[in-house]
Design an enzyme around this catalytic site. Sequence first.
Site, PDB file in Angstrom:
ATOM      1  N   CYS D 137      34.947  38.444  41.426  1.00 29.67           N
ATOM      2  CA  CYS D 137      34.782  38.162  39.994  1.00 29.67           C
ATOM      3  C   CYS D 137      34.957  39.402  39.108  1.00 29.67           C
ATOM      4  O   CYS D 137      35.465  39.308  37.995  1.00 29.67           O
ATOM      5  CB  CYS D 137      33.430  37.511  39.735  1.00 29.67           C
ATOM      6  SG  CYS D 137      32.050  38.328  40.526  1.00 29.67           S
ATOM      7  N   HIS D 226      30.402  39.539  33.356  1.00 29.47           N
ATOM      8  CA  HIS D 226      30.485  40.927  33.830  1.00 29.47           C
ATOM      9  C   HIS D 226      31.138  41.772  32.751  1.00 29.47           C
ATOM     10  O   HIS D 226      32.244  41.489  32.300  1.00 29.47           O
ATOM     11  CB  HIS D 226      31.336  40.998  35.108  1.00 29.47           C
ATOM     12  CG  HIS D 226      30.686  40.399  36.317  1.00 29.47           C
ATOM     13  ND1 HIS D 226      29.367  39.995  36.345  1.00 29.47           N
ATOM     14  CD2 HIS D 226      31.164  40.151  37.567  1.00 29.47           C
ATOM     15  CE1 HIS D 226      29.082  39.519  37.553  1.00 29.47           C
ATOM     16  NE2 HIS D 226      30.145  39.594  38.305  1.00 29.47           N
ATOM     17  N   ASN D 312      31.812  35.545  34.927  1.00 27.73           N
ATOM     18  CA  ASN D 312      31.992  35.709  36.370  1.00 27.73           C
ATOM     19  C   ASN D 312      32.057  34.416  37.162  1.00 27.73           C
ATOM     20  O   ASN D 312      32.793  34.335  38.139  1.00 27.73           O
ATOM     21  CB  ASN D 312      30.898  36.618  36.937  1.00 27.73           C
ATOM     22  CG  ASN D 312      29.514  36.180  36.572  1.00 27.73           C
ATOM     23  OD1 ASN D 312      29.185  36.063  35.389  1.00 27.73           O
ATOM     24  ND2 ASN D 312      28.693  35.926  37.564  1.00 27.73           N
TER      25      ASN D 312
END
Lengths: 334, 334, 334, 334
Positions: D137, D226, D312
């Site tokens: 991810c 993220h 993510n």
Amino acid sequence: MVGQIFVEMLKDHPWFKVSAVAASERCVGRKYAEVARWRLPVCMPSDVAELEVVEPTPKGVGNVDLVFSALPNEVAGRVETDFAEAGYVVVSDASSHRMDSDVPILIAEVNGPHVCLIEEQRRKRRWSGGIVTNPNCSTTALAIPLKPILEEYGIERVIVSTMQAVSGAGYPGVASLDIIDNVIPFIPREEEKMEAETLKILGSPSKPAGFKVSASCHRVATLDGHLEAVFVECTRETEPESVSKTLEKFSAEPQRLKLPTAPLKPIVVRSEEDRPQPRLDRMEGKGMSVVVGRIRQDSALGGVKLVVLGHNTIRGAAGLAILNAEYLKVKKYF
Amino acid sequence: MVGQIFVEMLKDHPWFKVSAVAASERCVGRKYAEVARWRLPVCMPSDVAELEVVEPTPKGVGNVDLVFSALPNEVAGRVETDFAEAGYVVVSDASSHRMDSDVPILIAEVNGPHVCLIEEQRRKRRWSGGIVTNPNCSTTALAIPLKPILEEYGIERVIVSTMQAVSGAGYPGVASLDIIDNVIPFIPREEEKMEAETLKILGSPSKPAGFKVSASCHRVATLDGHLEAVFVECTRETEPESVSKTLEKFSAEPQRLKLPTAPLKPIVVRSEEDRPQPRLDRMEGKGMSVVVGRIRQDSALGGVKLVVLGHNTIRGAAGLAILNAEYLKVKKYF
Amino acid sequence: MVGQIFVEMLKDHPWFKVSAVAASERCVGRKYAEVARWRLPVCMPSDVAELEVVEPTPKGVGNVDLVFSALPNEVAGRVETDFAEAGYVVVSDASSHRMDSDVPILIAEVNGPHVCLIEEQRRKRRWSGGIVTNPNCSTTALAIPLKPILEEYGIERVIVSTMQAVSGAGYPGVASLDIIDNVIPFIPREEEKMEAETLKILGSPSKPAGFKVSASCHRVATLDGHLEAVFVECTRETEPESVSKTLEKFSAEPQRLKLPTAPLKPIVVRSEEDRPQPRLDRMEGKGMSVVVGRIRQDSALGGVKLVVLGHNTIRGAAGLAILNAEYLKVKKYF
Amino acid sequence: MVGQIFVEMLKDHPWFKVSAVAASERCVGRKYAEVARWRLPVCMPSDVAELEVVEPTPKGVGNVDLVFSALPNEVAGRVETDFAEAGYVVVSDASSHRMDSDVPILIAEVNGPHVCLIEEQRRKRRWSGGIVTNPNCSTTALAIPLKPILEEYGIERVIVSTMQAVSGAGYPGVASLDIIDNVIPFIPREEEKMEAETLKILGSPSKPAGFKVSASCHRVATLDGHLEAVFVECTRETEPESVSKTLEKFSAEPQRLKLPTAPLKPIVVRSEEDRPQPRLDRMEGKGMSVVVGRIRQDSALGGVKLVVLGHNTIRGAAGLAILNAEYLKVKKYF
């Protein structure tokens, strides 16, 4: 978590020394330093770090004076019984034996005389040792301030809502995905424990107290310190000011005996409008004082409402167990 | 924060259109897009973004049918009176006028008939407009489930402990240094508001309800959604199962009128043991449903205890104001 | 926040005693206990609590040997100049004078000899006192480990990304609505400060160091402790193991002089794969040690990458100012 | 977590329908609703809720056109091979096969032509199906903006520091005791994955790209999204403004093909000084856009630095797998 607090609090204890550490089978034979995922912001005491983990049996543990148990409830029951039979005094943080009629749930400042139940254990169960339990961590923070209120004003009903820290669920415990930006309004069996244990502690050794307790338990995103909103209906008329004074002056046998782990004041009363707060107040009295604030008139029960805070892994677990053990030693139970 | 929710919720409203935005002096004359520190995870509606901010006076706002007020309490009182005098209907989220005897605290599903107080305002104060207020956000989440309980079982006493989200304090509001790893057991004037407003809402237009309410209010580290632990002593005998059914089937005039902002179900009952949770359940019914769970017997008051959750800036503020405005429109108050 | 840490750290200081507290006009004349919104989990020292707040001028402060300044940058510039002119030595946490060519940005362990700039101040500005500044809190945590790396291996380029605690923004500082479940990838002027200050500190008194620094600064939801991911391209070949040894053995004049606030080890190296962590490691060396971990080969710059942690309000602010003051005293600047 | 996002995203998919759910042995034979600990704030789709969980084998799953795999890495390798051999096309979020030379790590917008490797799989391994993998991810959020930069300016070196959400670790994943008031500066094998996968994706089907990547990975207390601080040294001279334009205008085959899950813009550029922020921006393009901001000159590498954000579990996992599957379908691989 609680095991680590035990190790840390016993590091420089004047009376006790950790001479054996027992844990589940997969840890046996390895050093404590290898198996403990140490989570405290201070270093692991080096002497305990080097101890080889033994199995939780009288044979494994060998020659010690006292056993502290922070075992999971599903194994604690049998293990603790084995130790008591074999002559050890067990001070337990597990819930397995709490509601046994001949086992005290002990808070040394609150119901010290309940230790007499050990004699009943020895007589009835033919044990040479004995078992003393801690209450659940949320019960401890509640029972301590209720004690002087009960004595001074009488209690009819208690309603309590908790906001409990994640460390109360052990490690790894509560998933971060569950608690960030959230509250979990449920902790398994917690409400039943608070309701039953509070009455057992505040009653006589043979009979629970006669008032009523109702609890609602919730997990919040704090690390340590259980905060509780408490509403009390008293038998006699109460004013917040007099309740405040009653709580402030509360002191008990552990304070008079100057037990090493007894805080100077079991209850610290804060007068600011926004205290106690878990992060700011949980280490009061090295984590052994219960901090009470916002004592005010209650408009529904006609008594008082207040907010109480107790450090759940210190006053509510390892610290209380150590204090209780000190009390048992002075009372010559081991 | 609440102003932004208003703008967002009115974006595609079938009846209402934002045609003027008023704010304090330092913003007047600038575009909304420049002065609003937009905090929502969706884009600012472009038509409102372009509006020039006006001063909060009838002259500044000009020709509109309805005024929503999310002003700070210290200025709301006078400003809202000016608008009402000048013939505007004001739907306010501020607390200034809530406890005026001729101003309704309105939750369209709970006390719709209280809108008749507007006629008293017009008669006594010689206003051509009128003021209708929202309750405090924590009151709304409590009053909605209490309504069907009151009707079905009667209520003697209510004890409530709240775990309130930081958005309830506005922006910037609660400092991160105060709330990370912490709970603040105090929200200024919140307990008094909950206690008084609940009774005013659940009473008749001229007289508050006769039962007793006691609240303890706490701020926790959630972004949105006030969670409340509620203990209710009822006049008639109650079983959790029947209370659950009573809550589930609750529906009111806004649902029958199919008002655009009325949720299908004002109360959603969850049967899981660990719900409602703020993050998972606050957007139920687009944030307009109150979610109730953990309905269980209460051992101290002899009634039931339950956990309720209401989205504080939607159901507890902007969304309720819009719903109330829809109700007022249908009732031809503007 | 920083003011409170000063008060707390100076409580039992062997050389210094707080004899006056100055603050902005609205506080003057009131007791410190009344105006400070005390945020620390320990009690306010009672002697300082009783001090009457004075205005931040030489006249207001009167007869003291040393002035610590934690003033906001917008007022610090002029106020500190006034004190220096009037003969006071000022140790400042504000950024106003940092980049003045004759004012040292001092980290006693890193660039002690820069104190000679005070003589230049006295000569050129005709001051009888002088000004010494602290770096920005994120710079301090970076510059300390860079010092031994620079000496041993030479540095060509440094790239650093920070994850900074909310206490770095003061109180109330970062809104909880901004930081819960979030990261803010921007701190005003922080990157420019880190880039310029690091070179000034690691250069000679008259000339900044010749390597290149690039920073990206981010605010995360930690209370204390700035964590930084650092990538270093060295002049000479480096191995993680040797860099680790170089950092571990680093010690400087404050350690040799045994200054009261100097930590035993300015840099503590952790070998675990998941350290340093802000909550577990920030109090290392009473908050005065920088903790370094994850020293590993870097695959893009051909040097090393590492993670560093510094307590921002202790090592990065009040603690460093006190250490610097101790150093100045030993060097007889006051 | 990723399995649940799959179920949710496929709920109303125009081309695909979930017709079987496979999981580990202890779940087989039970309904999906019983075994999934549903964590999303929307309801579980009722048709999937009723599906009986089967074993993860071709025989268990039966007649389907496509298999999505979100299996743990330790079992994914063998299971996915079995399916590919049995003629199924597997789109996998597991890392087991990512670095196989004949398995593409696919981001449909970045390296669509790499799907030709499936033919190599079929030829060399004699499979009738095939395996296509997602990147890690954190790699996805990096590789998407690097693609247009590589094409326009050439890349020499990339340095990236991540601040990753807890959902990236699955459920229960990161303990709340580890992440409240903390950052964990380590995610097992994450840095190695980012470094190797980025080059494989941005190279030709048979050869990784020739530039250098170095990563430092950290876990922070965000739920989703993220955030990455990226420093890029380019082959040709770059200005932040032109990079910004290059990123803004980036569009690729999935956009031209109007694939159902392709976002209108694979990259959204924000010009505010404090964006992207995980909570405010992660749902951009329904979680499928990567949001880029703070594009500025880099003073150490002579290129640009920027901050990127990718959701993510959507863009970095389930959403990308679905997009890749759509791409494979259009390319007639199943």
